[in-house]
Every structure is written in C-alpha cells, then in structure tokens.
Motif scaffolding. Structure first.
Motif, PDB file in Angstrom:
ATOM      1  N   MET A 151       0.829  -1.206   0.000  1.00 56.54           N
ATOM      2  CA  MET A 151       0.000   0.000   0.000  1.00 56.54           C
ATOM      3  C   MET A 151       0.864   1.256   0.000  1.00 56.54           C
ATOM      4  N   PHE A 153       3.746   1.633  -1.572  1.00 62.73           N
ATOM      5  CA  PHE A 153       4.173   1.911  -2.951  1.00 62.73           C
ATOM      6  C   PHE A 153       3.029   2.533  -3.750  1.00 62.73           C
ATOM      7  N   ILE A 154       1.801   2.036  -3.517  1.00 67.34           N
ATOM      8  CA  ILE A 154       0.652   2.614  -4.217  1.00 67.34           C
ATOM      9  C   ILE A 154       0.439   4.057  -3.752  1.00 67.34           C
ATOM     10  N   GLY A 157       2.741   6.384  -5.415  1.00 68.02           N
ATOM     11  CA  GLY A 157       2.293   6.621  -6.786  1.00 68.02           C
ATOM     12  C   GLY A 157       1.121   7.594  -6.842  1.00 68.02           C
ATOM     13  N   VAL A 158       0.155   7.401  -5.930  1.00 67.78           N
ATOM     14  CA  VAL A 158      -1.022   8.285  -5.905  1.00 67.78           C
ATOM     15  C   VAL A 158      -0.594   9.719  -5.613  1.00 67.78           C
ATOM     16  N   ASN A 160       2.277  11.125  -6.236  1.00 66.50           N
ATOM     17  CA  ASN A 160       2.912  11.688  -7.425  1.00 66.50           C
ATOM     18  C   ASN A 160       1.897  12.066  -8.493  1.00 66.50           C
ATOM     19  N   LEU A 161       0.905  11.179  -8.691  1.00 65.29           N
ATOM     20  CA  LEU A 161      -0.122  11.467  -9.695  1.00 65.29           C
ATOM     21  C   LEU A 161      -0.873  12.742  -9.349  1.00 65.29           C
ATOM     22  N   LYS A 164       1.269  15.791 -10.004  1.00 65.26           N
ATOM     23  CA  LYS A 164       1.447  16.083 -11.428  1.00 65.26           C
ATOM     24  C   LYS A 164       0.119  16.409 -12.098  1.00 65.26           C
TER      25      LYS A 164
END
Lengths: 371, 311
Positions: A151, A153-154, A157-158, A160-161, A164
């Motif tokens: 979780m 790592f997810i 990612g979330v 960063n998304l 951006k």
C-alpha cells in the motif's frame, strides 16, 4: 541501599543499551568512509558544524518535528505488535493533503480554521489508507508487513499522480504544487526560526506517553501487543484493536507530512520522498517504544541527518549513506540487546547449539561424550 | 490498430514479459527456499540490490555476462550472511535484521554507484544471443522465446532444479520441516540450525541472481534503487504460492504481464503516465491479496528462531 544500588545499575544498563548501538554504528560507518577514501573525522566534524553550530541547531529542530510525530505513530503500531511499514506512502499522502488542498483552503477560510481542517484531513486520509492492511489482518490474518508495504508503494504513486495532475501549479513547468504563502504557514516559536510543529510534536509525545502508561487504553494496547489471545480472554475486541491502532499509527504519520509541509516546505515536489519512517525506526526500538525516551534519540538523528546531508556531500558521499548508518544501528541494536539479555540471565553469549559446534574442534572424544 | 498488433509487436511484448518476470522469479524462488525453512528474509530488497550491483560491476569491468551473474549470486550469498549469523545462529528478530539489511543494501549500492559510476552513462549492451535451432524459426513466439540469452535458460533450469529439490528430495523435506515444525526435525536427528543455514545461503544465491538478471539482462544497466520494491513483491508471491515453485513461476509471469502492459498501451497510442505504469503491479498484488486473502499461507514457524527445549 542495596535496592537503590540495583535500580541505579539497571537504569545505567538501559542507557548503555540505548547508546552503545549508536556508537558502534558510527564507528563502523567511520570505517566504511575510511575504506571509501574519505576522512571519517571530517564527516563527523561536518555533522557537528552543519547540524549544531551557529543557527544550524534550529534547522535540526525543524527536522525533528515531523520525525518525532512519525516516531509516535510507529510506536502506536509497534506497541500492539503490528508492523506498520507503510509509513512512506502514508507520510506522502498526508503531505499532499496539505500541499494540494492548502492553497484553496487558505483562500476560502481563516488561517486557523484552514490549518485545523488540513490537520484533520491528513489524519483522516492516513487512517483510511491503513484500512486495507488492517482489515485484511483483522479478518484473515494476512501478514500486515507485506500489505502495508505494498500500500505504501501505491500511496507514493497516488501522491505523485496528484501532484502532477489536479494539484499541479500551472505557473511553473516543474511538477510541483502551488506555494502556500508565508503568512499562512505555521508560526515560528518567538525568537527562533523553528515552527510550532515542534511544540505540537513534543506535546504529542508527552500525551502519548501518558496514554500508554497511565490509562486503561494503554494497558489494553499492551495486553493486546503481548498476546492477542490473552486480550480476547479479558474481553478486548482484537478486530477493532487492529483496525484502531493501525488507523491511529497511519493517521499520525500522515499528520507528520501535513505538519512538515505547513511548517517547512510550503509546497511539494513530485517524486520527493524523505524516508522519515525508515530513519526513525531504530530509534523507536532503542527508546523501548516509549515516546518520551524517543525525544532525545530522535533529536540526535535530526542533528545527524541535518548535518550529515551536507557533510556527506563534502566527504564525496551521497545522502543515501545515512541509510547505511541507520541499518547499522538496527543491527548493533539487536546484537546489544541479545548480549545484554544473555548477561542479565548469566548465560553464555552464544546459543548452546552454536557453542557446541564452535567448541567441537578443540574437544577430545572423552570430553565430547561428557558434554 | 491491427497494424500495431503485428507479429513484431507481439514478439516484443512476450520478450518484455519474460524479461520482467525472470528477476522476480529467481528472487521469489530464493525467498521461497528461505521461508520454507522458517526464515523470513525481509532484507531481500537490499540483497537484490547488492547482487545487481556486484553483477553490474563485474560485467562492466570484464565484459563477461556469465561472470557477472556468478558475481551477483556470490554478492547475494554475502548479503545474506548477516541473516545467517544474526537470525539463524543467534536467533535475533528477523524483521528488524531484515529491514536493516534492506536499508544497508539500498544505501551502500547507491553510494558506491554515485561515487564510481555516475559520471558516465553506462549501458552493458545486450548479452550474447543463444538461438535454438528450428524452434527459433517459429513465427512470433520463436524470436521471443528461443532467441534469448543462454543465461535465460540457465535461470530456468535453476528454478526447475529448486522446485525438484524442495519437493522431491530428503534435503527439501528437511527444509520444509524446519519451517513447519522445527522440533520434529530436531527429534528426527536433523539439525535445525544447519538446515536453515543451507537454506539461507542458497536463498541468498537465488536472490542475488535475480538482482544480477535485472541489472544485466532486463535493464542492461544499474541505477540506485533499481529494484523499486521488487523484493517485497517477491515476498508476496512467496506467500501466495504456498511453497510451490510452479505457482511462483506462474505468478511471476503474471507480474511480468502487468509490467509489460504499460509500455504496450503506450505503443498502442493510449496515454498512460509513468506513475500509473509503476503502480499497476502493486495494485494487482493488493487486489490479489484481497481476493485470495484466505489462501495466503506461510509456514507456521516462519520468523521464529528455534531454541531446543523451549516451549
């Protein structure tokens, strides 16, 4: 007199057990620096110069605020024998709540209200993010080490998304959030450039210590941590305990992210990950899961990290060298703990099986039969 | 659209799946051996990085891919020595030591790389190809499967051998006993410490090989933190496959699919951000864990040290 003497010795023993691993780790780290062709004394002098002297101690204390909150968060989970290793994702998601919603909220409402909304929001986001590992653990006994890591790592990612995507500052080409104005950031402690986040962190540590050691909830936590089965027998609902402790731990770590953004950074860049949880972990154990005992240890790391970042660059190393030091502290901590425990019990320092194996070459047949 | 789904596209896709699956498969087999013996290796991420870096350095200096793989395996064994001494021999906390090994592995490879290799962009180039006659001429699958590096086949043989030894030999039985009920192994005259030592060293070799495969063949280079959580995925796969190497292999290929699907979508003209592509495997993993939560089983003695006579 005798009892007092003994108590003094026990206290001394505990201090030694907390400090010795750090000293040993620093010595080995020094040897590694030497092996890589730099002067370790320069490095450690650099840590002192950039971490303490002049006004640098203030920078160290600014770093200490989020570190201490993360430490308290980890302690909550570890006290219940729950391995919350998803701290990196939780921290970044909390930070995104502050850096992403902050600019809008500060426009829409008074500063004090927006700050409170952000803090509560980060706590909530962290708590919700922990639900997947905690429910899997409580319901099916799935190993929470793995689920919380995945979780994490997810979560990274979330974060960063979001930075951006929807939260991106459109005025710069850099993938980062809009900068929150100075007037909206946390206030400084009068006379310093340390934000009040440090006071929040210290108060939190003291309150946590009180809750752990002086309330029935703390006792429940400790019973649950010692043995979930025993906890069930005395009527503690272990399902809720897992979910609650995980949510508290994760929420606090996310809160640390929000404090860090509102106190220090004022915006967040994509792909930024300070790894506070990794760094704080050994000190949490060295403090024997006591929030107050964690204060000086975390303070020490804050100095090491603040000074070490510049000192490492000067010594031709990169910042990731701090990870090596932290790992070494963890290893020496387990060894010190092991040797200390053996000494206390008056046992040999080696486990019986290994001692036999090591001693065998020097034993004659007759002696072997006897042992 | 039909143009894009041409033979060449499918060939590249299959090759990508395999290239992504192999490092994970090797590492997961290694983790599996350790876990079956009752040793949870949370340091796998760091050990993979150590294997990847040593393999990278050796291949960079000698130009030989075989030596690089060997160095990776040796690096993995050395990396696992900490687990051997501290966990198996002294019986210290496996989670704490594992995290320490991960942190040290991440830190030291990153420091060494940035000190020695960061100045120039280094690619190792492609490893020598090994074409299997006739089979390589099959359209589409031929070039994807049978025109790999010979190292691929060696890795496949190692995986099969590990599966055979674990499930079909006395030695494999001892390893599983050490993880299921160490006291029964002890009572039967085996040495738990010895069997676990073997398992941890062999596990290190496989994990190191996985790291070296990642650096030498999958990416042809090394960058700090190149594994990006692959070691932790290996632990999940081990949990899900319940000690069966065939399931490890299948789930690794599924992982390869999830990784290869991102670039494939980009080729097909869908605009997928790199962050989403990086997240796909983890999302698949967590969904799998949610769906199969009940079936993920670990050996009962996992993570506990064995003390004779202790209750």
């Amino acid at each position: 007199m005798g009892a007092e003497h003994q108590r003094g010795r026990k206290a001394l023993d505990e201090v030694v057990r907390s400090v010795l691993p750090v000293v040993l780790a620093l010595v080995v780290a020094g040897l590694i620096i030497l092996a890589m062709g730099s002067n370790p004394l320069d490095f450690f002098a650099g840590v002192w110069t950039y971490g303490v002297t002049g006004s640098n101690w203030q920078r160290s204390l600014v770093l200490m605020a989020p570190l201490l909150i993360v430490a308290v968060g980890l302690i909550v989970a570890f006290r219940g024998q729950l391995w919350n290793l998803g701290y990196n994702g939780q921290y970044l998601l909390g930070a995104v709540v502050a850096s992403g919603f902050g600019p809008y909220l500060f426009d829409a409402m008074p500063v004090w209200l927006a700050t409170i909304v952000i803090f509560l929001g980060s706590l909530l986001v962290g708590a919700i993010w922990s639900l997947v590992p905690s429910i899997l653990k409580a319901r099916y006994g799935t190993n929470e080490i793995i689920t919380s890591l995945v979780m994490s790592f997810i979560g990274i990612g979330v974060a960063n998304l979001l930075i951006k995507g929807p939260f991106k500052d459109t005025t710069t080409p850099q993938p980062q959030t809009a900068v929150i104005g100075d007037e909206n950031l946390l206030a400084y402690i009068p006379g310093t450039s340390i934000h009040v986040g440090l006071i929040i962190a210290l108060v939190l540590a003291v309150v946590a210590q009180f809750v752990f050691s002086r309330t029935s909830f703390g006792l429940r936590m400790d019973i649950f941590g010692a043995s979930p089965k025993a906890a069930r027998h005395v009527g503690i609902n272990s399902t809720w305990m897992v979910i609650l402790l995980f949510a508290l731990s994760s929420g606090l770590i996310a809160f640390a992210g929000a404090v860090d953004v509102l106190g220090q950074y004022s915006y967040q860049r994509a792909n930024w990950n300070p790894h506070y949880g990794d760094a704080v972990m050994p000190f949490v154990f060295l403090a024997r899961l006591s929030p107050i005992a964690a204060i000086p240890l975390v303070g020490f790391y804050a100095v090491l990290a603040t000074g070490g970042t510049l000192a490492a660059q000067q010594a031709g190393l990169n910042v990731d060298f701090l990870l090596v030091i932290v790992g070494l502290i963890l290893i020496f901590m387990t060894i010190t703990e092991y040797v200390g425990e053996r000494r206390r019990l008056g046992q040999s320092y080696l486990p019986p099986g290994l001692r036999r194996t090591l001693a065998r070459p020097f034993q004659t047949g007759a002696a072997r039969k006897e042992s | 659209m039909s143009d894009l789904l041409s033979a060449a596209f499918v060939t590249v896709f299959i090759a990508t799946v395999i290239a992504q699956a192999m490092p994970l498969m090797l590492a997961a087999v290694g983790e599996n051996i350790g876990e079956q013996a009752g040793v949870l290796n949370l340091g796998i991420e760091g050990v993979m990085l150590i294997g990847a870096y040593t393999g990278f350095i050796v291949t960079l200096t000698t130009g030989n891919f075989w030596l690089g793989m060997l160095a990776g395996a040796v690096g993995g064994v050395v990396g696992n020595l900490a687990m051997l001494v501290l966990n198996v021999w002294l019986g210290l906390n496996q989670i704490v030591v594992g995290l320490a090994v991960t942190l040290i592995g991440e830190g030291i490879t990153s420091v060494l790389y940035l000190q020695n290799n960061a100045k120039s962009v280094t690619s190792l180039g492609a490893p020598p190809e090994f074409k299997i006659p006739f089979l390589a001429d099959i359209p589409v699958i031929g070039p994807a499967l049978f025109q790999q590096s010979a190292l691929f086949w060696v890795a496949v043989i190692f995986v099969i051998a590990a599966g055979f030894f674990l499930s079909r030999t006395n030695w494999g039985l001892s390893i599983r006993a050490a993880g299921q009920k160490p006291s029964s192994l002890d009572a039967a005259g085996g040495s738990v410490v010895k069997i676990r030592s073997h398992a941890v060293l062999l596990s290190g070799a496989f994990v190191g090989l996985g790291g070296a495969y990642l650096a030498l063949i999958t990416t042809s280079t090394f960058t700090p933190f190149i594994t990006n959580g692959l070691g932790f995925i290996a632990i999940v796969i081990t949990m899900l496959s319940r000690g069966r190497i065939i399931l490890v292999a299948i789930t690794s290929v599924v992982y390869g699919l999830t990784v290869a699907i991102g670039p494939a979508l980009q080729v097909l003209g869908y605009n997928v951000s790199a962050d989403v592509i990086k997240m796909i495997p983890f999302i698949v993993v967590i969904l799998t864990l949610i769906v199969f939560a009940r079936t993920s089983v670990v050996p009962p003695a996992l993570g506990t040290s064995y003390t004779r006579g202790a209750r």
